[in-house]
Scaffold this active site. Structure first.
Site, short mmCIF file in Angstrom:
data_model
loop_
_atom_site.label_atom_id
_atom_site.label_comp_id
_atom_site.label_asym_id
_atom_site.label_seq_id
_atom_site.Cartn_x
_atom_site.Cartn_y
_atom_site.Cartn_z
N THR A 107 0.75 -1.20 -0.09
CA THR A 107 0.00 0.14 0.05
C THR A 107 0.88 1.37 -0.11
OG1 THR A 107 -0.31 0.23 2.36
CG2 THR A 107 -1.83 -0.95 1.56
N THR A 183 8.12 -3.42 0.59
CA THR A 183 9.61 -3.15 0.71
C THR A 183 10.46 -4.40 0.88
OG1 THR A 183 9.46 -2.71 3.08
CG2 THR A 183 9.27 -0.71 1.60
N ASP A 184 9.74 -5.38 1.50
CA ASP A 184 10.49 -6.64 1.82
C ASP A 184 11.59 -7.13 0.67
OD1 ASP A 184 10.05 -6.17 4.27
OD2 ASP A 184 8.84 -8.19 4.72
N LYS A 262 17.65 -3.69 1.03
CA LYS A 262 16.78 -3.35 2.23
C LYS A 262 17.76 -3.77 3.39
CE LYS A 262 12.49 -3.62 4.86
NZ LYS A 262 11.17 -4.05 4.71
#
Ligand SMILES: [Zn+2]
Lengths: 461, 677
Positions: A107, A183-184, A262
């Site tokens: 989202t 984002t993962d 990340k």
């Protein structure tokens, strides 16, 4: 269809609600051994137990009442809640660039259902305009929801569809593409897209948020505004990741899709370029390039899309005490490629040499990367390294393990020829292997050191 | 006077009509006066809990300091309300465009505090304290705690919301001959401390951030400012009585809700001292009455929400040559000067709304907070009596704006964006003036007046926290806490009065963590309640003043000393002396634990037989014979002093006095003989 008025309530709690002929959205007074409670019955989370009923008090707070303590429930009425996101038409301006925003499931913008707490994604241009009106300053927006999966559920099927969709949009003549992504695994997707979509004429910008957009301090809106700005106005025609630079609300960094990772589970500034420097800083005033060796925006519509992908590839994170049977098992299961994240300069222990040898002998392609993330694989320095190479393991220079993994999947999707695989793997497409590591490509500051403390005290990061 | 006549009069003599409703002074206001204006007030008492860690992270609690290692910058972006619109507060914060700076010290904050790490499970001890207090307040206890997020867009919490949860609802406490309703008790994390708020930059310290707090909300059941202060004190004492809350400046703060008939429920935020409450309430009541009166006056002048007419002009050129400093400086800086004409508002801006405060301040506050024109004065107005702008300046402005005598003018200065916001805000405030009392949150000033803080946030700012699951309070845990509950202070106080405990000690003792001990002393050891109360409250207070730490004495230690009194091993004087000696010894000997029982026993060991006492007295008399006393009374007192210093801890003074008198009597004839000789 009538909504389930006992939504989320199971067994005991469901029985209790039924007994008193109440359900969700009933305005009730509950008498219990611990006191009296007045509020609106809410749906219960599916994962929560069956021994409580949740009500929303007039003050907006939610509380749970144990069914075992309830002696009576009186209904005072019902207040059904219809929840819809408000839409406002996204303005169009023929003089502004046309941007396509693909949704993949994360989202980027959302609205909150204050009654149930559910996060409702805002995605249509109208919905987005309602929550991030600044987007209209930069572009005309078209959105397309490709699928709704959590970031960790992204896989080959999604990669291929995404690459194809990008090809279609480029052919249609859009001026830039933004991809909303959880984002993962954003950096995994960024890597594979770099291989599947080569030489695009326009910026393709991946963006997400580390703090959900339902909170005032969210990074979502600012990331989205900046990503759209890069797609609409930027000159860098590559696969990019656009995420917070510092944790402070200051600027985003543009990372090349093959060198980004990340690096923190929750920090806003989790995304870092590894072993190199980012391409640019982006703030609300503009895009500030940090280097000029990038592919420039072009007017043509040419792009090469190659969606090859071999799924039988795995990655092994080496650890002392690793047993050879792991490698044997992988081979036995029919895997065709293995990326090893080795220690130090790219090492594994002697007991598994034989297993690795058996793998390469069977035609399995084995590539070595480093779990230190920064630095090159260098297997000549120590005797052990040379021995490992003799087993048929190919050093993958300074390719990040995840990137090497994606590239091997992509390569093995195209060929099984040992030399050809090696040639593709070791020929950089977009800096997944670099010739040199700049002196400022590795910076992990250690707190408490006086000069670092000085930096932290004076620079908002 | 019939209303139509009033209306006519006020049209004719607008300014005079304004003066017709004087508000009594604070000192003169009676309970009946407050009833007449329909005053209703309630409280939200915030009390920090005495835990070792913060509520949602493992940072240590209660460490304060203005030192910092690093700073981060955030902006708060309003999230949409249910109707797809920003609510009032959200809109206001969006307009202010504040850069919010947080100062961080590595000892007091972690990445949770700056919203870069999800929350940890809340401190179970803090929840236990909240449960204990909820039971004391007679609240219905929830079986499952649901953590909510309460939005704060002012930046006082870096996440933009405060994590908070309800522990209990609907209870009451006794007050005089009635009961005061308690709406709810919640547990929540404390916010940042503001350092400064200048222009578009607001700075916060994060040391207090995340500290566990409870918030006790009362129903609006109080009818006078004094009642409000007293009920606040009752709740404070209750919190203190657990011994599990923090004390000291800022550890307890309250928000005060005030409304008058026809007014609006206004929240005055963060009042640290109870003594300041009554004047604040008085001023707010006055303000609401004044605003209602201003509304009525406007109505009489034909100005309503729909007919209101305000115009904005850039008057920079008209005041280009003004000698008035603030505008002079602005003009020199190339800033704009803008004028809002409030048609038909003449004389109103001077109307007194609070002590030493006029209606114009309502506008100035808005301009300061929302348009970020923080340097004061930030506006001048045409009703002012002081000569900030010259007649000539005003003439130029009126010419430029074509304002008439019935109009009021407000001037603001600053950059284009800020002055634009300022003018919009002035018009918004003027619109609200036609409606009555706007929905503000107000800050408490030291002089007892209040100022605009922000627009009151709607109920929409509450939403569930999706980061943590609900926490079940099982029956055993609750029963465990219930079984340990001590008598609430109000019940204790009733008993203390019958026991003749000194008046000034009743409330403090009832809320003191020594209250249980006190009752053991009087019930089991049969110690005189007055003496026990005096020692535990007044004597211990004296010790504290002397730099000793009586709070370090355990209940058991204290009880052992009183036990010696009960067994006649110590006198009352001996009890006090034992405590003092022990505290002195422990202060000088931090490491070596000294047993107070030993101190008491040491004292008690010196029990004197009748013969020993007589010997000591005779000796003292003999030795003092060489000293010249003005009279025999002085000699008498001298001997008493010497002997009591030696034996007073273990022999009652009455006994000593009797023996000395006997001894002196038996010596006297001899003395007389000598004198005669
Ligand atoms: Zn912390």
């Amino acid at each position: 269809m009538v909504e389930d008025r006992l939504k989320g309530y199971r067994n005991i709690s469901r029985d209790v609600l039924s007994k008193y002929k109440v359900g969700i959205w009933s305005d009730v007074e509950i008498e219990a051994t611990n006191g009296r409670f007045r509020g609106l019955i809410l749906p219960r989370s599916e994962t929560a137990d069956d021994a409580h009923i949740v009500i929303k008090l007039i003050t907006g707070y939610n509380i749970g009442i144990a069914t075992a303590t309830i002696t009576n429930i009186t209904e005072h009425g019902r207040r059904e809640v219809q929840y819809k996101i408000a839409e406002q038409e996204f303005p169009t301006d023929p003089n502004k660039p046309n941007i396509t925003l693909f949704g993949t499931g994360g989202t980027i913008a959302s609205r909150l259902d204050y009654r149930t707490g559910a996060v409702i994604p805002a995605f249509s241009p109208g919905e987005l305009y309602g929550s991030v009106p600044e987007l209209a300053d930069a572009c005309n927006l078209r959105t397309e929801k490709l699928y709704g999966v959590f970031s960790e559920n992204m896989g080959p099927e999604q990669y291929i569809k995404l690459a194809e969709k990008i090809g279609e949009e480029i052919a249609k003549g859009v001026d830039g593409i933004v991809i909303g992504h959880g984002t993962d695994t954003m950096h995994h997707t960024a890597a594979i897209l770099t291989f599947m979509v080569q030489n695009p004429p326009i910026p393709i910008v991946m963006v997400g948020s580390q703090r959900s957009s339902d909170r005032p301090s969210s990074d979502a809106a600012l990331n989205l505004i900046k990503a759209v700005k890069v797609a609409a106005e930027g000159d860098i025609a590559e696969i990019l990741v656009c995420m917070y630079g510092p944790t402070s609300d200051q600027y985003d960094l543009l990372h090349r899709g093959t060198r980004v990772r990340k690096m923190h589970s929750s920090y806003r500034s989790a995304f870092r370029t590894i072993g190199d420097i980012p391409l640019a800083m982006v703030d609300l005033d503009g895009i500030h390039e940090l280097r000029d060796d990038y592919h420039r925006r072009r007017d043509d519509r040419e792009v090469s899309i190659n969606t090859a992908f071999e799924e039988k590839v795995t990655m092994v994170y080496y650890y002392p005490n690793m047993k050879p049977d792991i490698i044997d098992a992988i081979v036995e299961k029919g895997y065709r490629g293995i990326v090893i994240a080795g220690t130090g300069l790219g090492h594994i222990n002697k007991p598994i040499y034989e297993a690795v040898k058996r793998a390469t002998d069977k035609g399995v392609h084995v590539y070595m990367t480093v779990q230190t993330l920064w630095g090159y694989v260098q297997m000549y320095v120590y005797e052990t390294g040379r021995e490992i190479m003799e087993l048929g393991v190919v050093p993958a220079a300074n390719m990040l393990p995840e990137v090497a993994y994606m590239k091997l999947c992509w390569t093995l999707g195209q060929t099984d020829d040992r030399d050809e695989v090696r040639r593709i793997m070791l020929t950089p497409i977009s800096d997944e292997i670099t010739d040199r590591e700049p002196y400022n490509g590795y910076l992990i500051f250690q707190g408490a050191i006086p000069e670092v403390q000085e930096f932290l005290r004076t620079i908002k990061r | 006077m019939p209303p139509d006549v009033t209306a006519e009069l006020s049209l004719l003599y607008g300014a005079y009509a304004l003066m017709m409703k004087p508000f009594k002074s604070y000192e003169d206001m009676t309970a009946e006066d407050y009833t007449a204006i329909g005053l209703k007030c309630g409280l939200e008492v915030h009390q920090q809990l005495l835990t070792t860690r913060k509520l949602f992270c493992r940072c240590p609690a209660g460490r304060y300091g203005s030192d910092y290692d690093a700073e981060i910058l955030r902006h708060m972006r309003p999230t949409l309300s249910e109707l797809g619109e920003y609510d009032g507060t959200a809109l206001m914060e969006k307009k202010t465009r504040k850069n919010i700076h947080y100062r961080l010290h590595r000892d007091t904050v972690c990445t949770y505090d700056i919203d870069d790490t999800p929350p940890f499970f809340p401190d179970p001890y803090a929840i236990d304290i909240a449960l204990e207090l909820s039971l004391q307040l007679g609240l219905g206890i929830v079986s499952e705690i649901h953590i909510a997020r309460k939005q704060y867009l002012d930046g006082s919490i870096p996440a933009g919301f405060q994590r908070t949860a309800i522990i209990g609802v609907t209870g009451s406490i006794p007050y005089l001959d009635r009961r005061i309703g308690i709406t709810q008790l919640s547990i929540e994390e404390d916010s940042c401390r503001e350092v400064s708020d200048i222009g578009h930059d607001r700075i916060y310290l994060t040391d207090r951030l995340g500290m566990p707090l409870i918030e006790v909300v009362t129903d609006p059941d109080m009818r006078t400012p004094q009642e409000l202060a007293e009920v606040c004190q009752v709740i404070r004492w209750l919190c203190r009585s657990t011994g599990k809350v923090r004390t000291g400046y800022g550890a307890a703060r309250q928000d005060v809700n005030v409304s008058v008939e026809g007014g609006t429920r206004i929240e005055i935020k963060g009042v640290p001292q109870i003594t300041r409450i009554p004047l604040l309430v008085y001023n707010e009541a006055m303000r609401q009455c004044a605003l209602l009166h201003i509304r009525d006056t406007l109505k009489q002048r034909g100005i309503t929400k729909d007919t209101l007419n305000c115009t904005t002009h850039d008057v920079t050129r008209a005041v280009y040559r003004t000698p008035y400093g603030p505008i002079r400086t602005a003009v020199d800086l190339g800033h704009r000067v803008k004028c809002v004409t409030l048609h038909g508002f003449a004389e109103l801006l001077n109307y007194t709304t609070q002590e030493h405060t006029i209606f114009a301040k309502e506008f100035s506050d808005r301009v300061r907070v929302i348009a970020c024109l923080t340097e004061l004065p930030n506006m001048v107005h045409s009703d002012t009596a002081s000569e900030q702008l010259s007649v000539r300046d005003w003439k130029g402005i009126r010419k430029r704006t074509q304002a008439g005598d019935n109009d009021a003018l407000i001037l603001v200065w600053g950059d284009e964006a800020d002055t634009t916001t300022a003018c919009q805000e002035i018009i918004i405030r003027a619109t609200e003036a036609t409606i009555g009392v706007p929905n503000d949150t107000r800050q408490a000033h030291k002089d007892g007046t209040t100022g605009f803080e922000r627009v009151l946030p709607g109920a929409e700012r509450m939403y569930p926290d999706t980061d943590l699951p609900p926490i079940t309070i099982d029956a055993d845990r609750l029963e465990g806490i219930r079984s340990q509950l001590s008598t609430p202070p109000w019940d204790r106080q009733d008993r203390y009065r019958t026991l003749n405990v000194p008046k000034e000690s009743i409330a403090p003792l009832s809320a003191s963590p020594r209250a249980n001990l006190f009752e053991t002393l009087i019930d089991e050891l049969k110690i005189d309640p007055v003496f026990a109360a005096v020692v535990l409250m007044q004597r211990f207070k004296c010790f504290s003043r002397d730099g000793l730490h009586p709070e370090q004495l355990t209940d058991q230690q204290i009880q052992s000393v009183f036990a010696a009194l009960a067994q006649n091993k110590l006198t009352r004087r001996g009890v006090v002396r034992a405590f003092r000696w022990h505290l002195l010894a422990t202060r000088h000997n931090q490491d070596g634990a000294i047993d107070i029982a030993d101190v008491a026993a040491d004292l008690a060991e010196k029990l004197y037989s009748q013969d020993e006492l007589n010997f000591m007295i005779t000796q003292t008399l003999e030795q003092s014979r060489t000293i010249e006393f003005p009279d025999s009374g002085a000699h008498h007192r001298f001997v008493i002093g010497i002997v009591m210093r030696e034996v007073g801890s273990v022999v009652e003074s009455a006994t000593v006095l009797r023996l000395i008198e006997d001894a002196m009597r038996s010596h006297q004839p001899q003395d007389n003989q000598e004198e005669v000789a």
